[in-house]
Design a protein around this motif. Sequence first.
Motif: not given
Length: 256
Positions: A60-71, A161-170
């Motif tokens: 979770l960061g400035a660009e929102g939520y993301a998943e990054h694969p690790l291999v 909260r972030l998924n609901r558009g609450d930008q203040g959560a982070l």
Amino acid sequence: MSHRVDPATAPNFPGGTGVTRLNVYSWDSPDGLCGGSPHLHTASSEGYIVVAGQGRVQTLGAEGYAEHPLVPGTVLWFTPGTVHRLVNDDGALDIVVVMGNAGLPEHGDAVFTFPDEVLADPEKYRAAATLPSGAGSAEMEAAVRARRDLALEGYTGLVDRLNRGDQGALRELHEHAASLVADKTGHWRSLVEAGPLAQANQTLATINQLASGDASPLASATVRGAAPVSTEPLYGMCGRLQTWDLKPATGLRIHS
């Protein structure tokens, strides 16, 4: 004739960084995924070099939520303030972790994503974050899992909260984190000045001398190694740790 180097003034690991071998926890979480405790670092960047296993890191960061694969072979890093949660998909996720600013992560640079009522109270936060001293393996594992699950509770609410558009959560999490670490920053400043900043300044001084044809800085060439901090892996935020004392003159210990 050999040039002897005083161990107390010998150079630290390149870049003033820290290095840890991390076997990510394979314990189930309440949401069915296996892995570590969601958290962020307030002043240090973190990098992964994956050596074995399969998994993901949720961020979770400035660009929102993301998943990054690790291999195996994945190299990935993120900056301070990035909330991250390691997920161990096959039970064998093994990572070499490189931390910026060696000394800061060991001295409280990380903050768990506990629920707001815990983050807002330094005493509650300290009690929730601290593992029992001298506990046996069963008691320690139970404490680590309880700590992780509490961090996951806060993390799940944050993602919702972030998924609901609450930008203040982070932003609110970052404000809690800044408040929790504020009293440590004076010590951190001295660690950065003696570590990465000192190395950068020394490099600039060497470049200036080399530019004028002065090779004297090369006369102090030396080789240095480091011993493991413990013969047994330690319990960290995300997994069992093998860490090395890369700053032996300071007596730093890993923060668990």
